[in-house]
Design a protein around this motif. Structure first.
Motif, short mmCIF file in Angstrom:
data_model
loop_
_atom_site.label_atom_id
_atom_site.label_comp_id
_atom_site.label_asym_id
_atom_site.label_seq_id
_atom_site.Cartn_x
_atom_site.Cartn_y
_atom_site.Cartn_z
N ILE A 177 65.63 -61.64 -5.92
CA ILE A 177 65.56 -60.18 -5.89
C ILE A 177 66.78 -59.68 -5.13
O ILE A 177 67.07 -60.13 -4.02
N HIS A 178 67.49 -58.76 -5.76
CA HIS A 178 68.72 -58.20 -5.20
C HIS A 178 68.45 -56.76 -4.75
O HIS A 178 68.13 -55.90 -5.57
N LEU A 179 68.59 -56.50 -3.47
CA LEU A 179 68.35 -55.16 -2.93
C LEU A 179 69.61 -54.31 -3.07
O LEU A 179 70.13 -53.76 -2.09
N ASN A 180 70.08 -54.17 -4.28
CA ASN A 180 71.37 -53.52 -4.53
C ASN A 180 71.27 -52.01 -4.68
O ASN A 180 72.26 -51.30 -4.51
N TYR A 181 70.09 -51.49 -4.98
CA TYR A 181 69.97 -50.06 -5.27
C TYR A 181 69.63 -49.22 -4.03
O TYR A 181 69.54 -48.01 -4.11
N HIS A 182 69.45 -49.85 -2.88
CA HIS A 182 68.93 -49.12 -1.73
C HIS A 182 69.76 -49.39 -0.47
O HIS A 182 70.19 -50.53 -0.23
N PRO A 183 69.99 -48.38 0.35
CA PRO A 183 70.79 -48.56 1.56
C PRO A 183 70.02 -49.21 2.71
O PRO A 183 70.61 -49.88 3.55
N ASP A 184 68.69 -49.02 2.76
CA ASP A 184 67.88 -49.63 3.81
C ASP A 184 67.54 -51.07 3.42
O ASP A 184 66.37 -51.46 3.30
N LYS A 185 68.58 -51.87 3.26
CA LYS A 185 68.45 -53.21 2.69
C LYS A 185 67.60 -54.13 3.56
O LYS A 185 66.72 -54.84 3.06
N LEU A 186 67.88 -54.18 4.85
CA LEU A 186 67.20 -55.13 5.72
C LEU A 186 65.70 -54.90 5.74
O LEU A 186 64.90 -55.85 5.63
N GLU A 187 65.28 -53.62 5.89
CA GLU A 187 63.86 -53.31 5.94
C GLU A 187 63.17 -53.67 4.62
O GLU A 187 62.06 -54.23 4.62
N ARG A 188 63.83 -53.39 3.52
CA ARG A 188 63.23 -53.72 2.22
C ARG A 188 63.21 -55.23 1.98
O ARG A 188 62.28 -55.75 1.37
N MET A 189 64.23 -55.94 2.44
CA MET A 189 64.23 -57.40 2.32
C MET A 189 63.05 -57.99 3.09
O MET A 189 62.36 -58.90 2.59
N GLN A 190 62.81 -57.48 4.29
CA GLN A 190 61.68 -57.97 5.09
C GLN A 190 60.36 -57.69 4.39
O GLN A 190 59.45 -58.53 4.39
N ALA A 191 60.25 -56.52 3.77
CA ALA A 191 59.03 -56.16 3.05
C ALA A 191 58.83 -57.05 1.82
O ALA A 191 57.70 -57.44 1.49
N VAL A 192 59.92 -57.37 1.14
CA VAL A 192 59.85 -58.24 -0.03
C VAL A 192 59.35 -59.63 0.36
O VAL A 192 58.54 -60.24 -0.35
N VAL A 193 59.80 -60.13 1.50
CA VAL A 193 59.32 -61.42 1.99
C VAL A 193 57.82 -61.36 2.28
O VAL A 193 57.06 -62.27 1.93
N GLU A 194 57.38 -60.25 2.91
CA GLU A 194 55.96 -60.08 3.20
C GLU A 194 55.13 -60.10 1.92
O GLU A 194 54.05 -60.67 1.87
N PHE A 195 55.66 -59.45 0.88
CA PHE A 195 54.91 -59.34 -0.37
C PHE A 195 54.87 -60.66 -1.14
O PHE A 195 53.79 -61.15 -1.51
N TYR A 196 56.04 -61.27 -1.38
CA TYR A 196 56.10 -62.45 -2.25
C TYR A 196 55.82 -63.78 -1.52
O TYR A 196 55.41 -64.75 -2.15
N VAL A 197 56.07 -63.82 -0.22
CA VAL A 197 55.88 -65.07 0.51
C VAL A 197 54.56 -65.08 1.28
O VAL A 197 53.79 -66.04 1.21
N ASN A 198 54.30 -64.00 2.00
CA ASN A 198 53.11 -63.95 2.84
C ASN A 198 51.90 -63.31 2.17
O ASN A 198 50.82 -63.25 2.74
N GLY A 199 52.09 -62.80 0.95
CA GLY A 199 50.97 -62.29 0.17
C GLY A 199 50.41 -60.96 0.61
O GLY A 199 49.29 -60.60 0.25
#
Length: 426
Positions: free
Chosen positions: A391-413
């Motif tokens: 997943i590439h967070l290319n469309y959004h400036p708040d990259k770090l926060e969204r990357m952390q959320a993506v990990v929570e969703f796909y890795v931690n369920g």
């Protein structure tokens, strides 16, 4: 003749006597060499084995707990070896698949370039898409060549350029790479901070030789400046004969991307498109009423390839692409992604010779951009079940926060981890 017959008649038993003497001599020799006889050593070894087995039986009965512990240890070691063997089998299977794919591409190349051929029946003619790879030239960068021999797998490597400005995102990416088990991952460290970070985290890295003009951009530049630098850096990898999967730092890995590449084109890139039409192309009708009967003009549209995640085969068109983009960026303040796509898609025309490189768009749900994720996927119960490759967070400036959320969703369920974010960047 008469003399010879007379001599043989004089000694009729000479042959028998000689045979007896030879037998006596052999007997003496055997007596000296084998004083205990031919079978005594074998019988003694049998007795030794029997005595040892008897003692083992006794020791097992007396020391069964220790023996069981030893057996458990042996079983654990064997299980570990079996796991290693299964891993080796999977790697060998992948190598065989790649070899078969490469041999088929080479066969087609020979058919097209080796001799003139006739066109086959209707529906059987296929054009060639796979250009031959370049001959590796280690003299270009011997130090990098030695490093790639250790890091690359099947002559392929993921390359990431990073400076201290993106360190936190790089940490998240490296964690995702380790979680997936990707081994052929290399960070091009653009400053000392990233070099030290890679050392402390046991991550393979490459620090380029000093180049004032380029290193100033790498150490102090923002994301766009570093993005333009990568086209110069990647050239040496291709010249050394390695396929390169270029990745920006705002990307998370959830599967091994090398298992999802086709390798049938010079350039294989993810798309900025968010549905089938925008990602893979569509016929867009332009309406100009003043033209009357000819008011409708058909145009072919496709959203741009993303210059933050693409795979390059080590071919001449791929190197030509890097040279063209790097040269254009050195002469203007253009956006690297725009130049990347212009060089890929603009055809030859008067005064301009276009780049003849074959292209492939990656699956938009496997290689997913953040617009697709936040606008479509997170709102669809079926699409939410899909496991992306990256997943590439290319469309959004708040990259770090969204990357952390993506990990929570796909890795931690955590199913609501993405819900608080807007579709866009408002």
């Amino acid at each position: 003749m008469l003399v010879r017959r007379d001599k043989t008649k004089l000694f009729p038993g000479s042959r028998i006597a000689i045979a007896i003497l030879v037998g006596i001599l052999l007997g003496c020799i055997c007596t000296i060499l084998f004083p205990n006889g031919f079978f005594s050593s074998r019988s003694s070894s049998v007795h030794e084995r029997l005595s040892k087995s008897t003692s083992k039986v006794g020791s097992v009965s007396c020391e069964s707990p220790e023996r069981i512990t030893m057996l458990k240890t042996d079983f654990a070691l064997i299980s570990e070896k079996n796991a290693e063997l299964r891993k080796q089998v999977r790697e060998l299977t992948e190598k065989v698949r790649l070899a078969e794919q490469g041999s088929e591409n080479a066969r087609k190349q020979v058919l097209v370039l080796g001799s003139e051929i006739k066109a086959g029946p209707f529906g059987t003619v296929k054009s060639l898409r796979t250009n031959p790879t370049v001959v590796p030239d280690e003299s270009v960068n011997p130090r990098l060549a030695k490093l790639l021999e250790k890091v690359a797998i099947n002559k392929e490597v993921i390359v990431v350029l990073a400076n201290s400005n993106v360190k936190q995102m790089l940490e998240l990416q490296i964690a995702s790479v380790k979680r997936v088990g990707v081994q052929n991952y290399l960070v091009v460290a653009l400053d000392d901070s990233i070099e030290n970070f890679c050392k402390s985290n046991e991550v393979a890295y490459y620090k380029r030789d000093p180049d004032k003009a380029v290193d100033t951009v790498g150490e102090n530049g923002d994301n766009h400046a570093v993005s333009g630098l990568k086209f110069r850096v990647l050239r040496e990898f291709l010249q050394l004969g390695y396929g390169v999967l270029l990745s920006d730092v705002d990307i998370l890995f959830f599967q091994n991307p090398f298992s999802h590449l086709y390798r049938d084109s010079d350039v294989e890139s993810m798309s900025d498109g968010h549905d089938n039409e925008t990602a893979y192309g569509f016929n867009d009708v332009f309406d100009e009423p003043s033209m009357g009967w000819a008011r409708y003009a058909h145009t072919m549209r496709i959203w741009v390839f993303n210059s933050g995640f693409f795979y390059l085969r080590p071919t001449l068109p791929s190197i030509d692409l890097l040279d063209r983009v790097a040269d254009t960026l050195s002469k203007s303040e253009a956006w690297d992604q725009a130049v990347f796509n212009e060089q890929l898609f603009f055809p030859s025309h008067p005064g301009y010779t276009g780049l003849h490189a074959s292209k492939r768009v990656m699956d938009m749900y496997e290689f997913m951009n953040s617009k697709t994720l936040f606008k479509t996927v997170r709102k669809n119960q079926e699409l939410k079940k899909l496991k992306p490759v990256i997943i590439h967070l290319n469309y959004h400036p708040d990259k770090l926060e969204r990357m952390q959320a993506v990990v929570e969703f796909y890795v931690n369920g955590k199913q609501d981890a993405l819900d608080s974010f807007p579709d866009g960047s408002e």
